[in-house]
Design an enzyme around this catalytic site. Structure first.
Site, mmCIF file in Angstrom:
data_model
loop_
_atom_site.group_PDB
_atom_site.id
_atom_site.type_symbol
_atom_site.label_atom_id
_atom_site.label_comp_id
_atom_site.label_asym_id
_atom_site.label_seq_id
_atom_site.Cartn_x
_atom_site.Cartn_y
_atom_site.Cartn_z
ATOM 1 N N ARG A 265 -8.107 -9.037 11.288
ATOM 2 C CA ARG A 265 -8.057 -10.094 10.265
ATOM 3 C C ARG A 265 -8.909 -11.288 10.677
ATOM 4 O O ARG A 265 -8.585 -12.441 10.374
ATOM 5 C CB ARG A 265 -6.613 -10.526 10.021
ATOM 6 C CG ARG A 265 -5.751 -9.342 9.701
ATOM 7 C CD ARG A 265 -4.572 -9.660 8.795
ATOM 8 N NE ARG A 265 -3.871 -8.410 8.554
ATOM 9 C CZ ARG A 265 -2.716 -8.074 9.122
ATOM 10 N NH1 ARG A 265 -2.074 -8.931 9.886
ATOM 11 N NH2 ARG A 265 -2.182 -6.899 8.888
ATOM 12 N N CYS B 32 -2.611 -18.224 14.974
ATOM 13 C CA CYS B 32 -2.194 -17.421 16.132
ATOM 14 C C CYS B 32 -2.210 -18.303 17.375
ATOM 15 O O CYS B 32 -2.809 -19.375 17.382
ATOM 16 C CB CYS B 32 -3.143 -16.255 16.368
ATOM 17 S SG CYS B 32 -3.317 -15.181 14.938
ATOM 18 N N LYS C 115 -3.026 4.145 7.290
ATOM 19 C CA LYS C 115 -3.041 4.637 8.660
ATOM 20 C C LYS C 115 -2.829 6.137 8.677
ATOM 21 O O LYS C 115 -1.933 6.643 8.014
ATOM 22 C CB LYS C 115 -1.919 3.980 9.454
ATOM 23 C CG LYS C 115 -2.042 2.477 9.559
ATOM 24 C CD LYS C 115 -0.933 1.936 10.460
ATOM 25 C CE LYS C 115 -0.868 0.435 10.446
ATOM 26 N NZ LYS C 115 -0.352 -0.121 9.167
ATOM 27 N N ARG D 124 7.214 0.061 1.689
ATOM 28 C CA ARG D 124 7.109 -1.043 2.649
ATOM 29 C C ARG D 124 5.892 -1.910 2.366
ATOM 30 O O ARG D 124 4.899 -1.433 1.835
ATOM 31 C CB ARG D 124 7.085 -0.509 4.077
ATOM 32 C CG ARG D 124 6.008 0.525 4.350
ATOM 33 C CD ARG D 124 6.424 1.373 5.558
ATOM 34 N NE ARG D 124 5.365 2.257 6.017
ATOM 35 C CZ ARG D 124 5.073 3.428 5.469
ATOM 36 N NH1 ARG D 124 5.728 3.853 4.394
ATOM 37 N NH2 ARG D 124 4.109 4.178 5.970
ATOM 38 N N CYS E 20 -9.994 -9.003 16.431
ATOM 39 C CA CYS E 20 -8.954 -8.981 15.384
ATOM 40 C C CYS E 20 -9.437 -8.362 14.073
ATOM 41 O O CYS E 20 -10.504 -8.685 13.575
ATOM 42 C CB CYS E 20 -8.479 -10.406 15.119
ATOM 43 S SG CYS E 20 -7.199 -10.470 13.855
ATOM 44 N N ASP F 175 -10.936 -1.029 14.081
ATOM 45 C CA ASP F 175 -11.476 -0.932 12.717
ATOM 46 C C ASP F 175 -12.931 -1.400 12.663
ATOM 47 O O ASP F 175 -13.420 -2.069 13.579
ATOM 48 C CB ASP F 175 -10.622 -1.794 11.772
ATOM 49 C CG ASP F 175 -9.193 -1.308 11.689
ATOM 50 O OD1 ASP F 175 -8.991 -0.078 11.686
ATOM 51 O OD2 ASP F 175 -8.274 -2.156 11.631
ATOM 52 N N CYS G 169 -7.890 -13.350 19.059
ATOM 53 C CA CYS G 169 -8.412 -12.160 19.721
ATOM 54 C C CYS G 169 -9.775 -11.852 19.127
ATOM 55 O O CYS G 169 -9.929 -11.808 17.908
ATOM 56 C CB CYS G 169 -7.484 -10.974 19.478
ATOM 57 S SG CYS G 169 -5.763 -11.363 19.835
ATOM 58 N N ARG H 274 0.830 -1.214 0.000
ATOM 59 C CA ARG H 274 0.000 0.000 0.000
ATOM 60 C C ARG H 274 0.852 1.246 0.000
ATOM 61 O O ARG H 274 0.540 2.233 -0.639
ATOM 62 C CB ARG H 274 -0.903 -0.009 1.235
ATOM 63 C CG ARG H 274 -1.591 1.316 1.497
ATOM 64 C CD ARG H 274 -2.680 1.194 2.524
ATOM 65 N NE ARG H 274 -3.565 0.112 2.197
ATOM 66 C CZ ARG H 274 -4.108 -0.719 3.091
ATOM 67 N NH1 ARG H 274 -3.868 -0.566 4.367
ATOM 68 N NH2 ARG H 274 -4.893 -1.682 2.698
ATOM 69 N N TYR H 275 1.932 1.214 0.778
ATOM 70 C CA TYR H 275 2.784 2.384 0.917
ATOM 71 C C TYR H 275 3.982 2.202 -0.009
ATOM 72 O O TYR H 275 4.369 1.076 -0.307
ATOM 73 C CB TYR H 275 3.251 2.514 2.368
ATOM 74 C CG TYR H 275 2.114 2.565 3.366
ATOM 75 C CD1 TYR H 275 1.291 3.684 3.437
ATOM 76 C CD2 TYR H 275 1.864 1.500 4.233
ATOM 77 C CE1 TYR H 275 0.249 3.741 4.358
ATOM 78 C CE2 TYR H 275 0.829 1.558 5.156
ATOM 79 C CZ TYR H 275 0.025 2.670 5.218
ATOM 80 O OH TYR H 275 -0.993 2.721 6.121
ATOM 81 N N ASP I 153 -6.989 3.575 10.748
ATOM 82 C CA ASP I 153 -6.685 2.953 9.462
ATOM 83 C C ASP I 153 -7.973 3.054 8.639
ATOM 84 O O ASP I 153 -8.985 2.438 8.995
ATOM 85 C CB ASP I 153 -6.281 1.484 9.687
ATOM 86 C CG ASP I 153 -5.397 0.949 8.567
ATOM 87 O OD1 ASP I 153 -5.396 1.550 7.478
ATOM 88 O OD2 ASP I 153 -4.722 -0.082 8.789
HETATM 89 C C1 LIG Z 1 0.695 -0.901 8.965
HETATM 90 C C2 LIG Z 1 1.094 -1.311 7.655
HETATM 91 C C3 LIG Z 1 2.422 -1.196 7.233
HETATM 92 C C4 LIG Z 1 3.507 -0.643 8.124
HETATM 93 O O1 LIG Z 1 3.230 0.689 8.404
HETATM 94 P P1 LIG Z 1 4.110 1.601 9.354
HETATM 95 O O2 LIG Z 1 3.238 2.803 9.539
HETATM 96 O O3 LIG Z 1 5.369 1.918 8.627
HETATM 97 O O4 LIG Z 1 4.370 0.878 10.618
HETATM 98 C C5 LIG Z 1 2.733 -1.575 5.954
HETATM 99 N N1 LIG Z 1 1.789 -2.042 5.103
HETATM 100 C C6 LIG Z 1 0.500 -2.149 5.478
HETATM 101 C C7 LIG Z 1 -0.497 -2.639 4.490
HETATM 102 C C8 LIG Z 1 0.108 -1.804 6.765
HETATM 103 O O5 LIG Z 1 -1.175 -1.937 7.138
HETATM 104 S S1 SF4 Z 2 -4.883 -9.615 16.753
HETATM 105 FE FE1 SF4 Z 2 -5.505 -11.140 15.196
HETATM 106 S S2 SF4 Z 2 -3.598 -11.626 14.111
HETATM 107 FE FE2 SF4 Z 2 -3.018 -10.670 16.066
HETATM 108 S S3 SF4 Z 2 -2.754 -12.389 17.508
HETATM 109 FE FE3 SF4 Z 2 -4.860 -11.647 17.741
HETATM 110 S S4 SF4 Z 2 -6.050 -12.964 16.360
HETATM 111 FE FE4 SF4 Z 2 -3.902 -13.158 15.743
#
Ligand SMILES: *Cc1c(COP(=O)(O)O)cnc(C)c1O
Ligand code: SF4
Length: 372
Positions: free
Chosen positions: A118, A109, A320, A100, A116, A276, A113, A96-97, A313
């Protein structure tokens, strides 16, 4: 035989995945747990479960399935921050960025959680097969603008040491990748995993950073402290990402205790996430104004070193964005007017030019409100 099994593996095998696997806790509704876990898996271990003291407490809320997960407002989304759409050029990768990427190396996991982001994926997919991992490595090799790879999941540190090393080794063989990061909740929920064998692997791949995830001061146990200390002693800077959760930590004093406790373990608070709009998690969301009040309180009362950045986010892949109490009341070419954590306002010359006429009373910390 059993003496050769590392403690973290025996804990993973404590295998708490049904209502009836839990210790006898007042208020447990096994039918409810078993109903919810059909949609969103339930898994915990004896260590993290032992931190529960009573029904509905901050640890309980984070791991025990609740019927509230099944009653979302309609606009809640499975992929609330757009990780799987256009921003995913190859499976298991989100780019996305500019510089990175987020690389999902496993979907398992140590606990699931309830809040979560995800939730749609975790505990529902196997570890990606190596040929799919290779597609990710090829993409990374081709994209020379990528200098930072964040291993995520699921929990990357649940992979075996040698498998993790295989991944790190591939990544380190790509010349433009400078920084490796691992996002892991294990120092909080299965700290026994941070063995010396693991840190011996990790420290061969510097610069390598770890971001862990603690949400409540009660999680800052001796075991957690040992795990974080081991990573840090191996030269790995450890940060913490915390999620703002209703009924768990949406309180300035609890958040202060958490942040100061992390700092004492040498862990640097990094992000505080607004929860989120994820399907199955609405009961954890606080008002943004609560988050802003907490940030104002932290900024005013504890060392900047212990203060995380509050981030939202955005849905649809907006990424973010940091938000905070509004310090800036107004700005123009001459003046910026600032408001501190107590609500007092101060005027400061915005211009770098030394020709401006600045009344001396503006520079003595006098409260602007007196002049208005
Ligand atoms: C959070 C995230 C990152 C890392 O972001 P930083 O702000 O540099 O910590 C990279 N890619 C995605 C898709 C993210 O959600
Ligand atoms: S927040 Fe989601 S990805 Fe992270 S440890 Fe908990 S269940 Fe796993």
């Amino acid at each position: 035989m059993s003496s050769t099994v590392p403690e973290w593996k025996s804990l993973m095998r404590s295998n708490i995945r049904r209502g009836s696997d839990l210790p006898d806790l007042d208020g447990l509704k096994q039918d409810e747990i078993d109903n919810v876990r059909k949609l969103y898996p339930f898994f915990s271990n004896a260590y993290y479960t032992s931190l529960i003291r009573e029904e509905g407490d901050p640890i309980w809320q984070q791991i025990i399935p609740s019927e509230q997960e099944l009653n979302d407002p309609t606009y809640y989304m499975e992929d609330a921050v757009g990780e799987d759409g256009d921003d995913s050029p190859v499976k298991h990768l989100t780019h996305r960025y500019p510089d990175r990427v987020l690389f999902t190396v496993t979907y398992t996991c140590a606990i699931y959680c309830r809040f979560c982001t995800r939730k749609r994926k975790v505990g529902k997919n196997p570890v990606p097969p190596w040929n799919e991992m290779q597609d990710v490595f090829s993409y990374l090799r081709e994209h020379t603008e990528i200098r930072d790879v964040l291993l995520s999941g699921g929990d990357p540190l649940l992979l075996e040491d040698n498998y993790l090393e295989r991944i790190l080794n591939e990544l380190r063989s790509i010349p433009h990748i400078e920084v490796l990061r691992i996002g892991t909740k294990l120092p909080c929920v299965l700290p026994q995993r941070v063995t010396e064998g693991l840190t011996d692997v990790l420290k061969r791949y510097h610069p390598l950073f770890v971001n862990t995830h603690f949400n409540h001061p009660r999680e800052l146990t001796e075991e957690a402290s040992v795990a974080c200390g081991r990573l840090i002693d191996a030269g790995i800077p450890v940060g913490c990402q915390t999620v703002l959760l209703k009924g768990v930590n949406d309180d300035p004093e609890i958040m202060k205790e958490l942040m100061l406790g992390l700092l004492k373990m040498r862990v640097k608070p990094y992000y505080l996430y607004q929860a989120d709009l994820v399907k199955g998690t609405h009961h954890f969301r606080t008002d943004v104004s609560t988050g802003l009040q907490i940030m104002n309180y932290l900024q005013g009362n504890i060392s900047g070193f212990a203060v995380p950045m509050y981030v939202i986010d955005a849905p649809g892949g907006g990424g973010k964005m940091t938000v905070g109490p509004n310090r800036m009341v107004s700005v123009d070419d001459e003046w910026i007017v600032l408001r501190n954590y107590e609500g007092k306002e101060f005027r400061y010359p915005a211009s770098g030019s030394h020709d401006a006429e600045i009344p001396s009373e503006y520079l003595t910390g006098t409260i602007l409100a007196d002049y208005l």
